[in-house]
Design a protein around this motif. Structure first.
Motif, short mmCIF file in Angstrom:
data_model
loop_
_atom_site.label_atom_id
_atom_site.label_comp_id
_atom_site.label_asym_id
_atom_site.label_seq_id
_atom_site.Cartn_x
_atom_site.Cartn_y
_atom_site.Cartn_z
N ILE A 178 0.83 -1.20 0.00
CA ILE A 178 0.00 0.00 0.00
C ILE A 178 0.87 1.25 0.00
N LEU A 179 1.92 1.24 0.81
CA LEU A 179 2.82 2.39 0.89
C LEU A 179 3.55 2.62 -0.42
N VAL A 180 4.04 1.55 -1.04
CA VAL A 180 4.74 1.67 -2.33
C VAL A 180 3.80 2.26 -3.38
N GLU A 181 2.58 1.74 -3.44
CA GLU A 181 1.61 2.22 -4.42
C GLU A 181 1.33 3.71 -4.22
N ALA A 182 1.17 4.13 -2.96
CA ALA A 182 0.89 5.53 -2.67
C ALA A 182 2.08 6.43 -3.01
N LEU A 183 3.27 6.04 -2.57
CA LEU A 183 4.46 6.88 -2.79
C LEU A 183 4.86 6.93 -4.26
N SER A 184 4.51 5.91 -5.03
CA SER A 184 4.84 5.89 -6.45
C SER A 184 4.00 6.89 -7.24
N LYS A 185 2.95 7.43 -6.64
CA LYS A 185 2.11 8.43 -7.31
C LYS A 185 2.71 9.83 -7.27
N VAL A 186 3.67 10.03 -6.38
CA VAL A 186 4.19 11.38 -6.15
C VAL A 186 4.73 12.05 -7.41
N PRO A 206 10.76 5.08 -3.84
CA PRO A 206 9.51 4.81 -3.11
C PRO A 206 9.49 3.47 -2.41
N ILE A 207 10.14 2.47 -2.99
CA ILE A 207 10.15 1.14 -2.36
C ILE A 207 10.96 1.18 -1.07
N ARG A 208 12.13 1.79 -1.15
CA ARG A 208 13.00 1.85 0.03
C ARG A 208 12.34 2.67 1.14
N VAL A 209 11.69 3.77 0.78
CA VAL A 209 11.01 4.61 1.77
C VAL A 209 9.83 3.85 2.38
N ASN A 249 -2.91 -4.68 15.55
CA ASN A 249 -4.11 -5.21 16.21
C ASN A 249 -4.32 -4.47 17.53
N GLY A 250 -5.44 -4.76 18.18
CA GLY A 250 -5.73 -4.08 19.43
C GLY A 250 -5.84 -2.58 19.23
N ALA A 251 -5.31 -1.83 20.17
CA ALA A 251 -5.42 -0.37 20.11
C ALA A 251 -4.66 0.20 18.91
N GLN A 252 -3.57 -0.46 18.49
CA GLN A 252 -2.75 0.10 17.42
C GLN A 252 -3.40 0.04 16.05
N LYS A 253 -4.43 -0.78 15.88
CA LYS A 253 -5.03 -0.89 14.55
C LYS A 253 -5.66 0.43 14.12
N PHE A 254 -6.09 1.26 15.07
CA PHE A 254 -6.67 2.55 14.73
C PHE A 254 -5.59 3.47 14.13
N LYS A 255 -4.40 3.43 14.71
CA LYS A 255 -3.32 4.27 14.19
C LYS A 255 -2.87 3.77 12.82
N TYR A 256 -2.76 2.45 12.66
CA TYR A 256 -2.41 1.90 11.35
C TYR A 256 -3.41 2.35 10.29
N ARG A 257 -4.70 2.24 10.61
CA ARG A 257 -5.74 2.63 9.65
C ARG A 257 -5.63 4.11 9.30
N SER A 258 -5.38 4.93 10.30
CA SER A 258 -5.29 6.37 10.08
C SER A 258 -4.14 6.71 9.15
N ILE A 259 -2.97 6.11 9.39
CA ILE A 259 -1.80 6.39 8.55
C ILE A 259 -2.04 5.92 7.12
N MET A 260 -2.55 4.70 6.96
CA MET A 260 -2.77 4.16 5.62
C MET A 260 -3.83 4.97 4.87
N PHE A 261 -4.89 5.35 5.57
CA PHE A 261 -5.95 6.14 4.93
C PHE A 261 -5.41 7.46 4.42
N ASN A 262 -4.66 8.15 5.26
CA ASN A 262 -4.18 9.48 4.90
C ASN A 262 -3.10 9.44 3.83
N ILE A 263 -2.24 8.43 3.85
CA ILE A 263 -1.12 8.43 2.90
C ILE A 263 -1.58 8.00 1.50
N LYS A 264 -2.70 7.29 1.41
CA LYS A 264 -3.20 6.90 0.09
C LYS A 264 -4.40 7.73 -0.35
#
Length: 223
Positions: free
Chosen positions: A33-41, A58-61, A77-92
């Motif tokens: 997901i991160l590679v796909e998002a950063l490759s759009k820059v 982009p791959i290395r980053v 998982n647990g409490a951290q899944k909210f932060k993971y979702r937030s980062i992935m949502f915003n970066i893509k």
């Protein structure tokens, strides 16, 4: 005549041509997901920044960002899944090219990214819009006073009681959900949260509340 100075990239390892996997399907998915998002820059950047953007890997980053997320936050998982979702949502997010560019160029380091609130991760334009809307909403609230309703639906994360009042206000753009403000009548301590975006400066209280909603009341809280 004015001659454009050619960007000279710093010496470093060659660009990666394929994703570096870690044999964990979920972690590898985040890296993809991160590679796909950063490759759009490159397709989003201004012409005067193209040389600098194209010099980045982009791959290395992406691998670096995911590695720091896993190292600092653990599994998603647990409490951290909210932060993971937030980062992935915003970066893509198609409407948030600013965050992708800053991460790719190293202006936002992985260590900084994982501590940013959703408001801080928003695009520059959205941050300006949100500030204008919030300032206007708070002015209108102070001038006229927002109507409040009493409810036991919310549980205070500090005192554990359900004696609260709440009101809703549009503090972001029209396509964003309204913000609900909950006040504990016992502590007279106000907390603000949105139905879809967590306010990470209130992390301790809100994550406990989100877990209660998901586990006790069977309500899914998404970011």
């Amino acid at each position: 005549p004015n001659v454009k100075k050619q960007y000279q990239p710093p010496a470093g390892p060659p660009k990666l041509t394929s994703l570096v996997k870690c044999n964990d399907p979920l972690r590898d998915k985040f890296r993809e997901i991160l590679v796909e998002a950063l490759s759009k820059v490159p397709s989003e950047a201004d012409e005067d920044m193209l040389d600098q953007v194209n010099a980045c890997d982009p791959i290395r980053v992406a691998v670096s960002v995911e590695s720091v997320m896993f190292e600092k936050m653990g599994k998603s998982n647990g409490a951290q899944k909210f932060k993971y979702r937030s980062i992935m949502f915003n970066i893509k997010d198609p409407k948030n090219p600013d965050l992708r560019r800053k991460v790719l160029l190293g202006e936002v380091k992985p260590e900084r990214l994982i501590t940013m609130t959703p408001e801080e991760m928003a695009s520059d334009e959205r941050q300006r819009e949100n500030k204008e809307i919030k300032d206007k909403a708070l002015f209108d609230c102070e001038r006229g006073g927002a109507p409040k309703a009493t409810t036991d639906q919310f549980k205070c994360g500090r005192c554990g009681q359900r004696k609260t009042t709440y009101y809703q206000m549009q503090t972001r753009s029209a396509d964003e959900p309204m913000t609900t403000y909950v006040t504990c009548l016992v502590l007279y301590h106000s907390h603000g949260f949105s139905s879809t975006i967590m306010c990470w400066d209130l992390l301790d209280y809100l994550l406990r509340y989100a877990i209660v909603l998901e586990e006790e009341e069977n309500i899914s809280v998404m970011i």
